[in-house]
Design a protein around this motif. Structure first.
Motif, PDB file in Angstrom:
ATOM      1  N   LYS B   3     -32.300  51.514  41.865  1.00 25.61           N
ATOM      2  CA  LYS B   3     -30.860  51.681  41.700  1.00 25.61           C
ATOM      3  C   LYS B   3     -30.147  50.320  41.721  1.00 25.61           C
ATOM      4  CE  LYS B   3     -27.148  54.735  42.858  1.00 25.61           C
ATOM      5  NZ  LYS B   3     -26.680  55.840  43.674  1.00 25.61           N
ATOM      6  N   LEU B   6     -30.475  48.836  38.358  1.00 26.56           N
ATOM      7  CA  LEU B   6     -29.580  49.534  37.422  1.00 26.56           C
ATOM      8  C   LEU B   6     -28.139  49.039  37.578  1.00 26.56           C
ATOM      9  CD1 LEU B   6     -29.448  53.161  36.373  1.00 26.56           C
ATOM     10  CD2 LEU B   6     -27.460  52.319  37.571  1.00 26.56           C
ATOM     11  N   ILE B   7     -27.717  48.899  38.839  1.00 28.07           N
ATOM     12  CA  ILE B   7     -26.343  48.453  39.093  1.00 28.07           C
ATOM     13  C   ILE B   7     -26.137  47.038  38.536  1.00 28.07           C
ATOM     14  CG2 ILE B   7     -24.699  47.810  40.926  1.00 28.07           C
ATOM     15  CD1 ILE B   7     -25.909  50.179  42.580  1.00 28.07           C
ATOM     16  N   THR B  10     -26.026  47.131  34.754  1.00 29.59           N
ATOM     17  CA  THR B  10     -24.782  47.747  34.267  1.00 29.59           C
ATOM     18  C   THR B  10     -23.623  46.753  34.369  1.00 29.59           C
ATOM     19  OG1 THR B  10     -25.588  49.885  35.051  1.00 29.59           O
ATOM     20  CG2 THR B  10     -23.261  49.753  34.501  1.00 29.59           C
ATOM     21  N   PRO B  27     -17.639  48.939  43.247  1.00 23.99           N
ATOM     22  CA  PRO B  27     -18.002  50.372  43.286  1.00 23.99           C
ATOM     23  C   PRO B  27     -16.804  51.303  43.257  1.00 23.99           C
ATOM     24  CG  PRO B  27     -19.309  49.138  44.877  1.00 23.99           C
ATOM     25  CD  PRO B  27     -18.300  48.170  44.331  1.00 23.99           C
ATOM     26  N   SER B  69     -19.085  53.523  41.236  1.00 22.53           N
ATOM     27  CA  SER B  69     -20.086  54.080  42.148  1.00 22.53           C
ATOM     28  C   SER B  69     -20.616  55.405  41.589  1.00 22.53           C
ATOM     29  CB  SER B  69     -19.446  54.282  43.523  1.00 22.53           C
ATOM     30  OG  SER B  69     -20.340  54.913  44.370  1.00 22.53           O
ATOM     31  N   TYR B  72     -22.818  54.781  38.536  1.00 23.70           N
ATOM     32  CA  TYR B  72     -24.195  54.384  38.877  1.00 23.70           C
ATOM     33  C   TYR B  72     -25.033  55.603  39.272  1.00 23.70           C
ATOM     34  CZ  TYR B  72     -21.825  49.833  39.277  1.00 23.70           C
ATOM     35  OH  TYR B  72     -21.064  48.724  39.038  1.00 23.70           O
ATOM     36  N   ASP B  73     -24.415  56.500  40.067  1.00 23.42           N
ATOM     37  CA  ASP B  73     -25.143  57.723  40.479  1.00 23.42           C
ATOM     38  C   ASP B  73     -25.530  58.544  39.242  1.00 23.42           C
ATOM     39  OD1 ASP B  73     -24.796  57.022  43.097  1.00 23.42           O
ATOM     40  OD2 ASP B  73     -23.096  58.378  43.455  1.00 23.42           O
ATOM     41  N   PHE B  76     -28.233  56.745  37.251  1.00 21.33           N
ATOM     42  CA  PHE B  76     -29.522  56.738  37.959  1.00 21.33           C
ATOM     43  C   PHE B  76     -30.194  58.108  37.833  1.00 21.33           C
ATOM     44  CE2 PHE B  76     -32.294  56.596  41.775  1.00 21.33           C
ATOM     45  CZ  PHE B  76     -33.056  55.499  41.387  1.00 21.33           C
TER      46      PHE B  76
END
Lengths: 497, 82
Positions: B3, B6-7, B10, B27, B69, B72-73, B76
């Motif tokens: 994660k 990924l963050i 991004t 976030p 935030s 991202y969730d 993911f």
């Protein structure tokens, strides 16, 4: 010089937008880099003969039909239109079948049912579906977002998938798709809307122009000038410049000298990719938009054989012929089956003879992927070298041999052969990679591939075949759509009445 | 891809392609405001995410996320489903 609107490119979309906006009182200026107007409509001369670039036939031009309604408002119905045979406007040779397609939704279904009796109900439903889609063609303009949502659901469906679901006989599926070299037959991407709308328009009625496609461009340009508009040829836009977040002027190279044209609005009939190249150092265009536009794929191009025929040898057929090699399993495979291999399918179209009688010219077209000619992309026209000439000669021979299946003795009836490839098309029309139908709309990825006239600039709009539908009808509707974004719906609706 | 990776990816790609400072992409920051999204640039965002992470997403699903935030969730979860 300051204008209300500057239109980049004089393809059908550019000229139509200029005509509509001029008719609504705007001071317009069309800027065309070539000497000839028309983009894909332009014709070219070889010796005493004139040939068309991209114009062969149009649909829905009968009294009260959608293109007739639009064209009558654009002053194009006085041109010498010539209707193709209603009992056979298209003829498909596939496997052992030789089938004529008839005009009129009912007749279309009935005549095919006589050959495919088991499929009568399916054909009636298919024809009724095409009629319904055809009837809703103007909805995005007339009904706004509601109209869009109904067509978007058809854009998001696969044409091939729908055909497989609605027609159970594979041979009949090939016949119904066999006239679709006028769009890019691609199983994985072709939207049902494109397939249905284009086929529907030709079932209504099919027409050739007695004369050249450039007549359309010249007539529109004459109309624009009569309304006080300006149409410049040999004028290349070298850059678009911005002020306060809007496009404000175009730098052009006109007959050798640099000029600045200023306007409140800009409409680009160039491909979106080429348009963005004119905004190279734009502080207002974020990389993400440029990235998305530049990643869009192009539909295939065409290889075209233009034949000057010996006098009185080949009959004029008042229809178009679609002919496929017997080893082709599905017309939907044509692109993959013939790329780098022999030609598997052709569209044969003839020019209406001046004084009746036998045909004097013939155009044979076959889809061609850009990859086949890419290795010559950095060469200049007429200087591409022996290898390119040999490649074209071989393709031309294959096209002629296939067309000869439908026109016995064709090979021995030719006076002169001229050929063009996607490279030629790219060179003379500015089409990216010589694409015939613009950006590939993907039914699985509609939001990204179906562009709207809007751009990140509030006063710059796209138009032309890269949006919505391609072809004469598709581009004409997009012109109205672009103008309705600029003017609002009210002034545009009368063009559909 | 973790994660955290990924963050980071991004933030890098959004900052570069939407021309915003990386520090703005916090976030809790509002996606629409930070990236100055309208209907046209929302399509750009979808295209960019699909290309970067080789996934298919819908604009309507993406718009259910309001801050980074949540984005991202969402991403993911989608990447983990691959």
């Amino acid at each position: 010089m300051k204008y209300d609107v500057i239109i980049l490119g004089s393809g059908l979309g550019g000229l139509e937008c200029a005509f509509i906006l001029a008719k609504c009182g705007m001071n317009v200026c069309v800027v065309e880099k070539n000497a000839a107007l028309g983009g894909c409509l332009q014709s070219f001369r070889r010796g005493k003969e004139e040939f068309d670039t991209g114009f062969h036939y149009v649909g829905a031009l009968g009294k009260g039909q959608i293109l007739e309604r639009i064209f009558s408002h654009l002053g194009l119905m006085d041109l010498p239109w010539h209707q193709l045979d209603t009992e056979g406007f298209d003829q498909v040779y596939f496997k052992d079948k030789d089938i004529l397609l008839e005009n009129g939704y009912g007749r279309f279904a009935r005549s095919l049912s006589a050959i495919f009796p088991e499929s009568q109900k399916e054909l009636e439903d298919y024809s009724a579906f095409l009629e319904k889609v055809g009837n809703g063609i103007a909805d995005p303009i007339l009904k706004g977002s509601h109209g869009f949502s109904s067509i978007n659901s058809l854009f998001e469906k696969s044409a091939y998938g729908h055909l497989c679901q609605s027609i159970s006989d594979p041979l009949l599926r090939n016949i119904l798709s066999g006239t679709s070299l006028k769009l890019e037959l691609r199983r994985g991407t072709l939207p049902l809307y494109t397939f249905a709308q284009i086929n529907s328009s030709y079932i209504q009625s099919a027409w050739r122009l007695k004369g050249r496609g450039s007549l359309i461009a010249d007539t529109l340009a004459e109309g624009i000038r009569k309304m006080g508009g300006t149409v410049l040829t040999n004028a290349t836009v070298t850059s678009l410049e911005e002020k306060d977040g809007n496009v404000c002027q175009a730098q052009i190279l006109h007959k050798g000298s640099q000029e600045t044209l200023t306007a409140n609005l800009f409409v680009s009939d160039l491909s979106p990719q080429l348009t963005l190249e004119l905004l190279k150092d734009s502080p207002n265009l974020r990389p993400v938009f440029r990235r998305r536009i530049n990643r869009l794929e192009q539909t295939c191009g065409f290889f075209t054989v233009n034949l000057k025929l010996q006098e009185g040898k080949i009959p004029y057929l008042n229809r178009n012929i679609y002919c496929y090699t017997p080893d082709l399993e599905s017309v939907w495979d044509i692109a993959e089956s013939q790329t780098g291999k022999t030609v598997k399918g052709v569209l044969v179209s003839q020019q209406v003879p001046e004084n009746g009688g036998a045909a004097t010219q013939m155009d044979i077209l076959t889809p061609m992927d850009y990859s086949e000619v890419e290795r010559w992309k950095d060469t200049l026209p007429n200087r591409r070298g022996e290898e390119y000439l040999a490649f074209k000669a071989k393709k031309a021979e294959e096209c002629i041999l296939l067309a000869q299946e439908c026109f016995p003795g064709l090979k021995d009836s030719i006076e002169t052969i001229y050929t063009s490839s996607p490279l030629t098309y790219m060179n003379y029309t500015g089409a990216v990679k010589g694409t015939a139908y613009g950006i590939r709309k993907d039914c699985n990825n509609l939001t990204q591939t179906l562009l709207t006239p809007k751009t990140p600039f509030a006063n710059l709009y796209f138009t032309g075949q890269n949006l919505n539908l391609h072809g004469i009808l598709g581009v004409s509707l997009t012109s109205l759509l672009t103008c309705s974004e600029i003017l609002g719906k009210e002034p545009v609706v009368p063009f559909l009445e | 891809m973790t994660k955290e990776e990924l963050i980071a990816k991004t933030i890098d790609i959004l900052a570069e392609e939407f021309e915003v400072e990386k520090e703005e992409i916090t976030p809790e920051a509002d996606i629409k405001k930070t990236l100055d999204l309208d209907s046209l640039s929302l399509v750009d965002l979808v295209a960019l995410i699909e290309e970067t992470f080789d996934i298919k997403i819908k604009g309507t699903d993406l718009m259910k996320t309001t801050n980074f935030s949540q984005l991202y969730d969402f991403l993911f979860e989608r990447i983990s489903e691959k």
